[in-house]
Motif scaffolding. Structure first.
Motif, PDB file in Angstrom:
ATOM      1  N   HIS A 115      38.384  91.367  83.898  1.00  0.00           N
ATOM      2  CA  HIS A 115      38.369  90.947  82.533  1.00  0.00           C
ATOM      3  C   HIS A 115      38.677  89.499  82.605  1.00  0.00           C
ATOM      4  N   GLU A 116      37.971  88.776  81.558  1.00  0.00           N
ATOM      5  CA  GLU A 116      38.134  87.437  81.630  1.00  0.00           C
ATOM      6  C   GLU A 116      38.614  86.978  79.948  1.00  0.00           C
ATOM      7  N   ARG A 117      39.861  86.157  80.022  1.00  0.00           N
ATOM      8  CA  ARG A 117      40.566  85.709  78.816  1.00  0.00           C
ATOM      9  C   ARG A 117      40.335  84.245  78.743  1.00  0.00           C
ATOM     10  N   PHE A 118      40.279  83.348  77.631  1.00  0.00           N
ATOM     11  CA  PHE A 118      40.044  82.258  77.675  1.00  0.00           C
ATOM     12  C   PHE A 118      41.514  81.525  76.795  1.00  0.00           C
ATOM     13  N   ALA A 119      41.984  80.430  77.209  1.00  0.00           N
ATOM     14  CA  ALA A 119      43.149  79.935  76.494  1.00  0.00           C
ATOM     15  C   ALA A 119      42.668  79.181  75.210  1.00  0.00           C
ATOM     16  N   VAL A 120      43.114  79.343  73.941  1.00  0.00           N
ATOM     17  CA  VAL A 120      42.924  78.580  73.009  1.00  0.00           C
ATOM     18  C   VAL A 120      44.012  78.228  72.180  1.00  0.00           C
ATOM     19  N   MET A 121      43.776  77.110  71.362  1.00  0.00           N
ATOM     20  CA  MET A 121      44.874  76.851  70.281  1.00  0.00           C
ATOM     21  C   MET A 121      44.662  77.656  69.067  1.00  0.00           C
ATOM     22  N   LYS A 122      45.897  78.425  68.691  1.00  0.00           N
ATOM     23  CA  LYS A 122      45.867  79.479  67.796  1.00  0.00           C
ATOM     24  C   LYS A 122      45.143  78.974  66.420  1.00  0.00           C
TER      25      LYS A 122
END
Length: 135
Positions: A115-122
């Motif tokens: 599983h891959e996740r990506f950090a983002v500014m909400k």
């Protein structure tokens, strides 16, 4: 504010649990016709384990979003059994975090994958998403 990923390290782990009920069977969720733990429920539990591993380490205003999930659901779990999902950080590449994920019932491993996740500014992410509705 720029965010660094220095607190997110390979080997970081998290585990979450669930129980097979009429709400998360393949029959109820529409992913099949049997009253066993649904594949979508298993993948959701895997994502939850991954998400919850990261949230305490993120700066204010940041979150992660799922960008890929590749799993195999290899064994059925009947109603009433407990299920657990484990997520472990396998790689960190910039703002992309890759996990190995596994799921188990009370007897055996029932699924595994990545599983891959990506950090983002909400705020920025939600603004971009909202912009689609205006098109």
């Amino acid at each position: 504010m720029e965010f660094t990923m220095e607190d997110i390290k390979v080997g970081l782990k998290n585990t979450v649990t669930d129980k097979v009920t009429d709400k998360n069977t393949a029959k109820t969720m529409g992913s099949g016709s049997l009253e066993v733990y649904a594949t979508p429920a298993m993948t959701c539990l895997m994502e939850k384990a991954s998400t919850e591993a990261l949230e305490p380490l993120l700066a204010d205003g940041w979150t992660t979003v799922g960008i890929s999930l590749e799993v195999q659901h290899k064994a059925a779990t009947p109603m009433g059994m407990k299920v657990r999902a484990e997520a472990e950080v396998a790689a960190v590449d910039g703002r992309k975090i890759t996990f190995t994920v596994k799921a188990f019932d009370e007897r055996e491993e029932i699924g595994f994958g990545t599983h891959e996740r990506f950090a983002v500014m909400k705020e920025k992410f939600m603004s971009k998403a909202a912009g689609k509705a205006k098109m």
